[in-house]
Design an enzyme around this catalytic site. Structure first.
Site, mmCIF file in Angstrom:
data_model
loop_
_atom_site.group_PDB
_atom_site.id
_atom_site.type_symbol
_atom_site.label_atom_id
_atom_site.label_comp_id
_atom_site.label_asym_id
_atom_site.label_seq_id
_atom_site.Cartn_x
_atom_site.Cartn_y
_atom_site.Cartn_z
ATOM 1 N N HIS B 74 81.840 -55.689 -11.810
ATOM 2 C CA HIS B 74 81.437 -55.469 -13.202
ATOM 3 C C HIS B 74 81.752 -56.709 -14.041
ATOM 4 O O HIS B 74 80.909 -57.200 -14.796
ATOM 5 C CB HIS B 74 82.159 -54.238 -13.766
ATOM 6 N N ASP B 103 60.180 -79.964 -26.085
ATOM 7 C CA ASP B 103 60.701 -79.187 -24.949
ATOM 8 C C ASP B 103 62.143 -79.631 -24.727
ATOM 9 O O ASP B 103 62.695 -80.404 -25.512
ATOM 10 C CB ASP B 103 59.846 -79.439 -23.679
ATOM 11 N N TRP B 139 88.229 -59.961 -10.989
ATOM 12 C CA TRP B 139 87.392 -61.163 -11.133
ATOM 13 C C TRP B 139 88.231 -62.422 -11.175
ATOM 14 O O TRP B 139 87.730 -63.516 -10.926
ATOM 15 C CB TRP B 139 86.504 -61.063 -12.382
ATOM 16 N N HIS B 250 90.376 -69.938 -19.894
ATOM 17 C CA HIS B 250 90.413 -69.819 -21.341
ATOM 18 C C HIS B 250 89.250 -70.532 -22.026
ATOM 19 O O HIS B 250 88.592 -69.937 -22.876
ATOM 20 C CB HIS B 250 91.759 -70.159 -21.973
ATOM 21 N N GLU B 252 86.479 -70.782 -20.769
ATOM 22 C CA GLU B 252 85.394 -69.846 -20.444
ATOM 23 C C GLU B 252 85.275 -68.753 -21.512
ATOM 24 O O GLU B 252 84.172 -68.378 -21.913
ATOM 25 C CB GLU B 252 85.642 -69.227 -19.067
ATOM 26 N N SER B 265 76.211 -67.282 -37.727
ATOM 27 C CA SER B 265 76.085 -68.238 -38.825
ATOM 28 C C SER B 265 74.633 -68.519 -39.181
ATOM 29 O O SER B 265 74.340 -69.090 -40.234
ATOM 30 C CB SER B 265 76.765 -69.566 -38.464
ATOM 31 N N HIS B 299 98.768 -68.230 -21.762
ATOM 32 C CA HIS B 299 99.008 -66.952 -22.450
ATOM 33 C C HIS B 299 98.375 -65.779 -21.689
ATOM 34 O O HIS B 299 98.613 -64.634 -22.024
ATOM 35 C CB HIS B 299 98.552 -66.989 -23.915
ATOM 36 N N THR B 325 89.824 -69.719 -36.362
ATOM 37 C CA THR B 325 89.045 -68.484 -36.235
ATOM 38 C C THR B 325 89.012 -67.765 -37.577
ATOM 39 O O THR B 325 87.972 -67.234 -37.985
ATOM 40 C CB THR B 325 89.644 -67.570 -35.152
#
Ligand code: CU
Lengths: 266, 522
Positions: B74, B103, B139, B250, B252, B265, B299, B325
Site C-alpha cells: 500500500h 514542449d 515500505w 525525509h 522524499e 498557491s 527524527h 512551513t
C-alpha cells in the site's frame, strides 16, 4: 476541531456507545512517563491555540470576504513588516517549546545511579528477561488463551478472553521506587520494548545494547507490546510488568533463586 | 484548431502506438495521470483490506503475513505509483504551458521516464503471487527483517531501482525545461509558484533517489553476495540502513508535498481574485524547507538510541522547519484575506488542504519533541500524522489541480454540483478515517499490527467505516471525470474569471505544440 469531529462521530455511530473512548496518552507511573505526558500536553495546547488563531482568521475571511456578498477584492500582496512578525513569533514559540523539551530529554537519558539492571532481549516472537545482579533469567511470551483466540477464524470471541493480546505466561516482576536500568538488545530482527505507562519505548537491535531507565512509583500491573515491526507475529509479543513493593520483590527474587537451585539439583 | 490537428497528424501514429511512441508533453502528462489514478485505486484497495481486517479485534480475513504485505505494498504503491507520478503528470502538462514553451526540453527522455513505470509496477505487484508472497517488512525495508523475506526481495529492489531511474530522468527533464525554455521576459522570480516548487522538487529528486538506490543495493548484496553492511553478526550495522534510508526518506517527504504547495498557491489567488501574498517569501520558504529536509532525517528514528547530542540536534532542526512551513500557511491565509472569494470545487479542496495539512503539520511539531516522541513513535499517532499530510495534503492538492486544469486540458467543464458532493464526501470521510487514529495511537496502539487489544475496538471500527466511505467517494470522482468528457460542456480560453498565467491565453484544449512562438512576458 476535536469536538466537532467527536460530535460528528457520535452521531454517525450511535451504536457503539462509550465503551472505551480513551483518547489521550496515559500519564503513567514513572518520572519519565509523567514528564513525557506533561510535555505532550503543553505542546498540544500550544498547537491548539495556533490552530484556533489560524483557522479563526480563515473562517472569518471565508464568511465575510465573499464575492456573493459583493465584497471587492483588495490588491495588496506583500508586507515586509507582517512577514517578519510571523517569522519571528513562531521562532520564539519554538524556543519556548525547546527549553522544557531539552530539560526533559537530559533527565530521561541519564541512566546513572541505577539500583538494579534488567536486560531485555527481543526474539521472534517473545522476550527474554535477565536480572543481571541476581542471575535470574526467563522467557516471556503471549499467554495460551490469547494465542488460541488470535488464529484466523478461531471462532473464539476475543472480547471474552482476559486481556486479549496483552497477557503473558511469565510477567516481569520489578520493585517500585527503585531506579531500574533497562538494557535492550535483540537476537534476530529489530523489536521495541514499550509499556506506555512506564514511559517511552526504545528499540532492541541486534548487535547493540540500548539503555533506558524507569522508576515505578505505584505498584500494579502494566501492559504493553512490541512496537517495531518484527515479522508475522509482531502483534503477538506482549509485555506485562508486575510492579510490587521492594520487600515483596526481594521475596520473589529468593523464590526464583531457590527454584533454580532445585531445578539444577534435579 | 483544425490546422493544429493536421499538424499533429504529421507527427503521430494513431491508436495504441500514439501513446507508446508519444513524445508530446500533454500526451505523456495524460499517461502519467491515468497511471497514477489506476495505482491510486490499487493502493486504495489494499488499504481497504487493511481496514477491513482492523474493523474488529481478532483475525477474520487475512493471516498476519499477508497483512504485512498489504501495508508494505500500500505504501510503496501510493508513494511511488500514485502521488509521485501524479505530480510528474501535472508538471508535464503544466510546466510548458505556464512558462510559454512548445514542449518539454527532452521529449524522448520524457517518453522513457513514463514507460518505465508500468513495467516496474507490474513486476513489483506480481511478487504478491510469488511463493512466499510479496515484501512484508514495511515500505522502509528495515533490515534484518527485510533480509528474511522470500524471493520477492530482488524483484522489489529492482523495481524500486527502475522507479528511481524514472524519477531522476523526469527530474532532469523538468530542470532542463524550466531553466532553458522560459518565455522571454520570464525571469526566475516571475515564474508561477507551481513551476518554482517543481524546480526545487526536481533537485530534491536528483539528490535523494540515488541514496535510496545505494541503500537497497547494499540490502541486495547482503542477501545474495555475502556482504554484511547491515548484519550485526558479520560486523555490520542495522542502524546504518536507517540513517541512509531516511537521508533519502525525509527529502522524499517534501518531494511528495512541495508541488502540492505550488498547486495551492496557484488556485487560491484565482478564486480569491487577489494576487498571491508574499510571492518572494513563498519561494524562499520552499527553498529553505528543501534545504532543511537534508538535516532532519534522524527524527524518523529517535528510538534507535542516538547520543543525547544527536537527539537534541535533530529535534531542534526539525522544529525549525515549522518556521518556513508556518510562513506558507500564513501567506495562504493572507491571500484569502480581503479577497473576493467564490467556492468552486478546486477552491474547496484547496481550503480543506490548508486546514487539514496544518493539522498534520501541528502533529508533526508534536512528533519533533523527542521525549514525547518516545511515546508517539511507531504508533497510530504517527499513522494519523502522515496520512493527514499525504491524503488531505498531497492527494487533495492533486484532486484540486485536476478540477482546476481539467477545463484547460480538455476544453470541457465538469459538473460543479457533483464536484461539490465529491468534495464534501471526501473531506468528511478523510477525517472519519484518520482523526480517530490519533486517539488509538496516543492510547497505545502500535502501527503495523493486524490484530489489537480490545480497548482499541471502537475507534478502529470508525476508521474502517471512514475508509470505505472515502473509497466510494473516489468512485464518484471517476464518474465526474467520465461525465465531463461525455457531456461536452465546452469552455473558452479562460475557464476561471480570476485565473492568471500563460496557460489561460491558449485555447482549451491547447494546441499540439503548446506555444509555437514564445509569448512575451512583461
Ligand atoms: Cu517484536
Amino acid at each position: 476541531m476535536k469536538i466537532i469531529i467527536f460530535v460528528l462521530l457520535s452521531t454517525l455511530m450511535p451504536a457503539v456507545v462509550v465503551a472505551d473512548w480513551e483518547t489521550n496518552m496515559p500519564r503513567g507511573v514513572t518520572p519519565t512517563s509523567i514528564a513525557a505526558y506533561d510535555l505532550h500536553m503543553l505542546i498540544f495546547y500550544i498547537t491548539v491555540v495556533i490552530g484556533i488563531l489560524v483557522f479563526g482568521v480563515m473562517l472569518y475571511s471565508i464568511i465575510h470576504h465573499r464575492k456573493s456578498k459583493g465584497y471587492q477584492a483588495a490588491t495588496f500582496h506583500e508586507s515586509t513588516k507582517v512577514e517578519i512578525i510571523w517569522t519571528v513569533i513562531p521562532f520564539l514559540i519554538l524556543i519556548g517549546m525547546a527549553i522544557p523539551a531539552t530539560k526533559t530529554l537530559i533527565m530521561m537519558e541519564d541512566t546513572r545511579n541505577s539500583e538494579i539492571t534488567l536486560k531485555v532481549t527481543g526474539y521472534q516472537w517473545m522476550w527474554k528477561y535477565e536480572y543481571l545482579e541476581d542471575d535470574i533469567a526467563f522467557f516471556s511470551k503471549i499467554d495460551k488463551d490469547s494465542n488460541k483466540a488470535r488464529r484466523l477464524n478461531s471462532s473464539i470471541d476475543v472480547n471474552k478472553v482476559e486481556h486479549y493480546l496483552r497477557n503473558v505466561d511469565n510477567p516481569v516482576v520489578l520493585p517500585t521506587n527503585t531506579k531500574i536500568r533497562i538494557l535492550l538488545t535483540a537476537s534476530d530482527v529489530l523489536h521495541a520494548w514499550w509499556v506506555p505507562e512506564l514511559g517511552g519505548k526504545k528499540d532492541a537491535i541486534p548487535g547493540y545494547i540500548n539503555e533506558m531507565w524507569i522508576d515505578i512509583k505505584e505498584p500494579g500491573i502494566y501492559r504493553g507490546q512490541c512496537a517495531e515491526l518484527c515479522g508475522k507475529d509482531h502483534a503477538f509479543m506482549p509485555i506485562v510488568v508486575k510492579a510490587v513493593p521492594k520487600s515483596e520483590y526481594h521475596k520473589w527474587v529468593s523464590i526464583q533463586k531457590d527454584n533454580r537451585i532445585a531445578t539444577k539439583e534435579n | 484548431m483544425s490546422a493544429n490537428l493536421e499538424h499533429a497528424e504529421h507527427h503521430q501514429p494513431s491508436g495504441i502506438m500514439r501513446w507508446i511512441t508519444t513524445t508530446n508533453h500533454k500526451d505523456i502528462g495524460t499517461l502519467y495521470l491515468f497511471f497514477s489514478l489506476l495505482m491510486f485505486f490499487i493502493g486504495g484497495l489494499m488499504a481497504l483490506v487493511i481496514r477491513a481486517e482492523l474493523f474488529e479485534p481478532g483475525l477474520q480475513l487475512v493471516v498476519p503475513g499477508f497483512f504485512n504485505q498489504m501495508t508494505t505494498m500500500h505504501a510503496l504503491i501510493m508513494i511511488f505509483g500514485a502521488v509521485m507520478p501524479a505530480f510528474v503528470g501535472l508538471a508535464n502538462w503544466q510546466v510548458p504551458l505556464m512558462i510559454g514553451a512548445p514542449d518539454m526540453a527532452l521529449p524522448r527522455l520524457n517518453n522513457w521516464s513514463f514507460w518505465i513505470l508500468p513495467f516496474a509496477f507490474t513486476m513489483m505487484i506480481s511478487t504478491l503471487f510469488f511463493e512466499g508472497g510479496g515484501p512484508a517488512a514495511g515500505w522502509t525495508l528495515y533490515p534484518p527483517l527485510s533480509l528474511q523475506g522470500g524471493n520477492s526481495m530482488p524483484f522489489v529492489i529492482f523495481s524500486i531501482h527502475l522507479l528511481g531511474l524514472s524519477s531522476i530522468l523526469g527530474a532532469i527533464n523538468i530542470i532542463a525545461t524550466i531553466l532553458n525554455m522560459r518565455a522571454p521576459g520570464m525571469t526566475l522570480m516571475k515564474m508561477p509558484m507551481f513551476v518554482w516548487t517543481w524546480l526545487i522538487t526536481a533537485f530534491l529528486l536528483i539528490a535523494a533517489m540515488p541514496v535510496l538506490a545505494g541503500a537497497i543495493t547494499m540490502l541486495l548484496t547482503d542477501r545474495f553476495f555475502g556482504t554484511s553492511f547491515f548484519t550485526a553478526s558479520g560486523g555490520g550495522d542495522p542502524v546504518l540502513f536507517q540513517h541512509i534510508f531516511w537521508f533519502f526518506g525525509h527529502p522524499e517527504v517534501y518531494i511528495l508535498i512541495l508541488p502540492a504547495f505550488g498547486i495551492i498557491s496557484t488556485i487560491l489567488p484565482t478564486f480569491s481574485r487577489k494576487p498571491l501574498f508574499g510571492y518572494d517569501s513563498m519561494v524562499y520558504a520552499t527553498a529553505s524547507i528543501a534545504l532543511l529536509s537534508f538535516i532532519v532525517w534522524a527524527h524518523h528514528m529517535f528510538t534507535v538510541g542516538m547520543p543525547l547530542a544527536g537527539e537534541l540536534f535533530f529535534m531542534f532542526a526539525t522544529m525549525l522547519i515549522a518556521v518556513p512551513t508556518g510562513v506558507k500557511v500564513f501567506n495562504w491565509v493572507a491571500t484569502m484575506w480581503r479577497g473576493s472569494m467564490t467556492f468552486e470545487t478546486p477552491m474547496l479542496f484547496s481550503i480543506a488542504f490548508i486546514v487539514l495539512f496544518t493539522i498534520g503539520g501541528l502533529s508533526g511539531l508534536m512528533l519533533a519533541i523527542v521525549p514525547a516522541d518516545f511515546q508517539y513513535h511507531d504508533t497510530y499517532f504517527v499513522v494519523a500524522h502522515f496520512h493527514y499530510v499525504l491524503v488531505p495534503g498531497a492527494i487533495f492538492a492533486i484532486i484540486a489541480a485536476v478540477y482546476y486544469w481539467l477545463p484547460k486540458w480538455t476544453g470541457k467543464m465538469y459538473d460543479e454540483f457533483l464536484g461539490k458532493i465529491h468534495f464534501w464526501l471526501t473531506t468528511i470521510f478523510v477525517n472519519v478515517t484518520f482523526f480517530p487514529m490519533h486517539f488509538v495511537g496516543l492510547a497505545g496502539m502500535p502501527r503495523r499490527i493486524p490484530d489489537y487489544a480490545v480497548q482499541f475496538t471502537d475507534f478502529n471500527a470508525i476508521a474502517s467505516v471512514g475508509a470505505f466511505g472515502f473509497g466510494f467517494a473516489q468512485v464518484l470522482f471517476l464518474y465526474i471525470l467520465y461525465k465531463a468528457l461525455k457531456d461536452d460542456v465546452t469552455v473558452g480560453e479562460k475557464a476561471w474569471d480570476g485565473a492568471q498565467g500563460l496557460e489561460w491565453t491558449l485555447s482549451s484544449p491547447p494546441p499540439y505544440h503548446s506555444f509555437e512562438t514564445p509569448p512575451k512576458v512583461e
